[in-house]
Design a protein around this motif. Structure first.
Motif, PDB file in Angstrom:
ATOM      1  N   VAL A 100       0.876  -1.167   0.000  1.00 50.43           N
ATOM      2  CA  VAL A 100       0.000   0.000   0.000  1.00 50.43           C
ATOM      3  C   VAL A 100       0.914   1.218   0.000  1.00 50.43           C
ATOM      4  O   VAL A 100       1.860   1.279   0.796  1.00 50.43           O
ATOM      5  CB  VAL A 100      -0.905   0.027   1.257  1.00 50.43           C
ATOM      6  CG1 VAL A 100      -1.598   1.365   1.405  1.00 50.43           C
ATOM      7  CG2 VAL A 100      -1.928  -1.089   1.204  1.00 50.43           C
ATOM      8  N   GLN A 101       0.653   2.159  -0.904  1.00 50.07           N
ATOM      9  CA  GLN A 101       1.446   3.377  -0.989  1.00 50.07           C
ATOM     10  C   GLN A 101       0.532   4.579  -0.813  1.00 50.07           C
ATOM     11  O   GLN A 101      -0.543   4.622  -1.400  1.00 50.07           O
ATOM     12  CB  GLN A 101       2.139   3.468  -2.342  1.00 50.07           C
ATOM     13  CG  GLN A 101       3.151   2.356  -2.552  1.00 50.07           C
ATOM     14  CD  GLN A 101       3.654   2.323  -3.972  1.00 50.07           C
ATOM     15  OE1 GLN A 101       2.956   1.863  -4.869  1.00 50.07           O
ATOM     16  NE2 GLN A 101       4.873   2.807  -4.177  1.00 50.07           N
ATOM     17  N   LEU A 102       0.969   5.537   0.003  1.00 52.76           N
ATOM     18  CA  LEU A 102       0.207   6.756   0.255  1.00 52.76           C
ATOM     19  C   LEU A 102       0.960   7.937  -0.335  1.00 52.76           C
ATOM     20  O   LEU A 102       2.179   8.069  -0.142  1.00 52.76           O
ATOM     21  CB  LEU A 102       0.015   6.958   1.756  1.00 52.76           C
ATOM     22  CG  LEU A 102      -0.643   8.266   2.181  1.00 52.76           C
ATOM     23  CD1 LEU A 102      -2.100   8.327   1.715  1.00 52.76           C
ATOM     24  CD2 LEU A 102      -0.552   8.432   3.689  1.00 52.76           C
ATOM     25  N   TYR A 103       0.221   8.784  -1.044  1.00 58.43           N
ATOM     26  CA  TYR A 103       0.775  10.012  -1.607  1.00 58.43           C
ATOM     27  C   TYR A 103      -0.059  11.183  -1.092  1.00 58.43           C
ATOM     28  O   TYR A 103      -1.271  11.066  -0.936  1.00 58.43           O
ATOM     29  CB  TYR A 103       0.698  10.008  -3.138  1.00 58.43           C
ATOM     30  CG  TYR A 103       1.512   8.911  -3.781  1.00 58.43           C
ATOM     31  CD1 TYR A 103       2.811   9.152  -4.211  1.00 58.43           C
ATOM     32  CD2 TYR A 103       0.973   7.638  -3.963  1.00 58.43           C
ATOM     33  CE1 TYR A 103       3.558   8.150  -4.805  1.00 58.43           C
ATOM     34  CE2 TYR A 103       1.719   6.628  -4.548  1.00 58.43           C
ATOM     35  CZ  TYR A 103       3.015   6.886  -4.964  1.00 58.43           C
ATOM     36  OH  TYR A 103       3.741   5.894  -5.552  1.00 58.43           O
ATOM     37  N   VAL A 104       0.597  12.300  -0.858  1.00 54.04           N
ATOM     38  CA  VAL A 104      -0.089  13.557  -0.579  1.00 54.04           C
ATOM     39  C   VAL A 104       0.084  14.356  -1.853  1.00 54.04           C
ATOM     40  O   VAL A 104       1.170  14.854  -2.131  1.00 54.04           O
ATOM     41  CB  VAL A 104       0.508  14.279   0.649  1.00 54.04           C
ATOM     42  CG1 VAL A 104      -0.161  15.633   0.835  1.00 54.04           C
ATOM     43  CG2 VAL A 104       0.348  13.422   1.891  1.00 54.04           C
ATOM     44  N   GLY A 105      -0.983  14.396  -2.657  1.00 51.30           N
ATOM     45  CA  GLY A 105      -0.848  14.930  -4.009  1.00 51.30           C
ATOM     46  C   GLY A 105       0.044  13.990  -4.800  1.00 51.30           C
ATOM     47  O   GLY A 105      -0.229  12.800  -4.885  1.00 51.30           O
ATOM     48  N   ASN A 106       1.153  14.507  -5.323  1.00 52.26           N
ATOM     49  CA  ASN A 106       2.102  13.676  -6.067  1.00 52.26           C
ATOM     50  C   ASN A 106       3.303  13.254  -5.238  1.00 52.26           C
ATOM     51  O   ASN A 106       4.192  12.573  -5.741  1.00 52.26           O
ATOM     52  CB  ASN A 106       2.594  14.434  -7.306  1.00 52.26           C
ATOM     53  CG  ASN A 106       1.512  14.607  -8.330  1.00 52.26           C
ATOM     54  OD1 ASN A 106       0.644  13.758  -8.483  1.00 52.26           O
ATOM     55  ND2 ASN A 106       1.528  15.721  -9.032  1.00 52.26           N
ATOM     56  N   THR A 129      -0.331  18.705   7.481  1.00 50.75           N
ATOM     57  CA  THR A 129      -0.293  19.552   6.298  1.00 50.75           C
ATOM     58  C   THR A 129      -0.661  20.978   6.686  1.00 50.75           C
ATOM     59  O   THR A 129      -1.323  21.194   7.698  1.00 50.75           O
ATOM     60  CB  THR A 129      -1.241  19.018   5.200  1.00 50.75           C
ATOM     61  OG1 THR A 129      -1.089  19.809   4.028  1.00 50.75           O
ATOM     62  CG2 THR A 129      -2.683  19.024   5.649  1.00 50.75           C
ATOM     63  N   ASP A 130      -0.225  21.905   5.874  1.00 47.20           N
ATOM     64  CA  ASP A 130      -0.585  23.299   6.120  1.00 47.20           C
ATOM     65  C   ASP A 130      -1.405  23.869   4.968  1.00 47.20           C
ATOM     66  O   ASP A 130      -1.571  25.069   4.848  1.00 47.20           O
ATOM     67  CB  ASP A 130       0.668  24.150   6.361  1.00 47.20           C
ATOM     68  CG  ASP A 130       1.642  24.093   5.200  1.00 47.20           C
ATOM     69  OD1 ASP A 130       1.381  23.378   4.221  1.00 47.20           O
ATOM     70  OD2 ASP A 130       2.686  24.769   5.281  1.00 47.20           O
ATOM     71  N   LYS A 131      -1.911  22.961   4.115  1.00 44.06           N
ATOM     72  CA  LYS A 131      -2.756  23.377   2.999  1.00 44.06           C
ATOM     73  C   LYS A 131      -3.715  22.244   2.649  1.00 44.06           C
ATOM     74  O   LYS A 131      -3.476  21.086   3.011  1.00 44.06           O
ATOM     75  CB  LYS A 131      -1.898  23.750   1.789  1.00 44.06           C
ATOM     76  CG  LYS A 131      -1.043  22.608   1.291  1.00 44.06           C
ATOM     77  CD  LYS A 131      -0.130  23.051   0.173  1.00 44.06           C
ATOM     78  CE  LYS A 131       0.754  21.879  -0.239  1.00 44.06           C
ATOM     79  NZ  LYS A 131       1.749  22.244  -1.216  1.00 44.06           N
ATOM     80  N   PRO A 132      -4.793  22.521   1.939  1.00 45.32           N
ATOM     81  CA  PRO A 132      -5.693  21.453   1.495  1.00 45.32           C
ATOM     82  C   PRO A 132      -4.935  20.502   0.565  1.00 45.32           C
ATOM     83  O   PRO A 132      -4.099  20.953  -0.234  1.00 45.32           O
ATOM     84  CB  PRO A 132      -6.790  22.189   0.729  1.00 45.32           C
ATOM     85  CG  PRO A 132      -6.695  23.609   1.159  1.00 45.32           C
ATOM     86  CD  PRO A 132      -5.271  23.847   1.538  1.00 45.32           C
ATOM     87  N   VAL A 133      -5.203  19.219   0.700  1.00 45.33           N
ATOM     88  CA  VAL A 133      -4.484  18.222  -0.103  1.00 45.33           C
ATOM     89  C   VAL A 133      -5.426  17.128  -0.580  1.00 45.33           C
ATOM     90  O   VAL A 133      -6.533  16.959  -0.052  1.00 45.33           O
ATOM     91  CB  VAL A 133      -3.325  17.579   0.687  1.00 45.33           C
ATOM     92  CG1 VAL A 133      -2.250  18.591   1.025  1.00 45.33           C
ATOM     93  CG2 VAL A 133      -3.830  16.879   1.935  1.00 45.33           C
ATOM     94  N   THR A 134      -4.950  16.388  -1.545  1.00 40.77           N
ATOM     95  CA  THR A 134      -5.620  15.174  -1.992  1.00 40.77           C
ATOM     96  C   THR A 134      -4.757  13.990  -1.582  1.00 40.77           C
ATOM     97  O   THR A 134      -3.581  13.921  -1.950  1.00 40.77           O
ATOM     98  CB  THR A 134      -5.792  15.163  -3.527  1.00 40.77           C
ATOM     99  OG1 THR A 134      -6.555  16.303  -3.906  1.00 40.77           O
ATOM    100  CG2 THR A 134      -6.501  13.886  -3.989  1.00 40.77           C
ATOM    101  N   LEU A 135      -5.334  13.089  -0.788  1.00 38.03           N
ATOM    102  CA  LEU A 135      -4.636  11.847  -0.457  1.00 38.03           C
ATOM    103  C   LEU A 135      -4.892  10.854  -1.583  1.00 38.03           C
ATOM    104  O   LEU A 135      -6.024  10.688  -2.033  1.00 38.03           O
ATOM    105  CB  LEU A 135      -5.150  11.267   0.857  1.00 38.03           C
ATOM    106  CG  LEU A 135      -4.996  12.126   2.101  1.00 38.03           C
ATOM    107  CD1 LEU A 135      -5.567  11.392   3.308  1.00 38.03           C
ATOM    108  CD2 LEU A 135      -3.546  12.503   2.330  1.00 38.03           C
TER     109      LEU A 135
END
Length: 157
Positions: A100-106, A129-135
């Motif tokens: 399983v791999q997790l990315y915060v954005g890219n 995080t200090d900004k909105p992100v996509t996991l």
């Protein structure tokens, strides 16, 4: 003359080894296809849930489920738990989740590798995080390829 004989024999031996290896691989693929009903299209791309309202059994067992808050405070740690499948994916010697791999954005944020039948395909990460992100979570099943799920994380006021 001895060098030439050596070179010819070496080339013939290497060719024979390659031919034998190709035959073994072809037989393994044939055996594999006969034993498991594997759809090779699953290995062509990243697999995602096509219709969230009507998931197939394959999607329910393979699409990563991301458990994380919808909103987080800037700079504060939060937990992300990833489970492979709504119906937890079986783990056996011949059918298992490799990683399983997790990315915060890219950006890579974490990875968990599993050892066949001894693990439940679940991973826990702590992020901030200090900004909105996509996991983005990607998991790899040895029989059904690469699967991906995403979740938006917003900042709390």
């Amino acid at each position: 003359m001895q060098r030439r004989d050596f070179m010819v024999r070496s080339a013939l031996t290497a060719g024979g080894v390659l031919l034998a290896a190709n035959q073994v691989l072809a037989q393994k693929e044939k055996d594999f296809q006969g034993y498991y009903d594997v759809d090779k299209e699953l290995f062509a791309n990243i697999n995602r849930v096509a219709n969230p309202e009507e998931k197939t059994t394959l999607e329910k067992k393979h699409a990563p489920v991301i458990e994380a808050p919808d909103k987080v405070k800037s700079g504060e740690p939060f937990e992300v738990t990833v489970t492979v499948g709504e119906i937890v994916h079986p783990m056996g010697a011949t059918h298992y989740i490799q990683r399983v791999q997790l990315y915060v954005g890219n950006e890579p944020a974490g990875r968990v590798d599993f050892s066949h039948q001894f693990n439940e395909p679940r991973a826990r990460f702590t992020l901030k995080t200090d900004k909105p992100v996509t996991l983005v979570v990607r998991e790899y099943c040895n029989l059904h390829g690469l699967w991906e799920s995403r979740k938006q994380i917003a900042l709390a006021d």
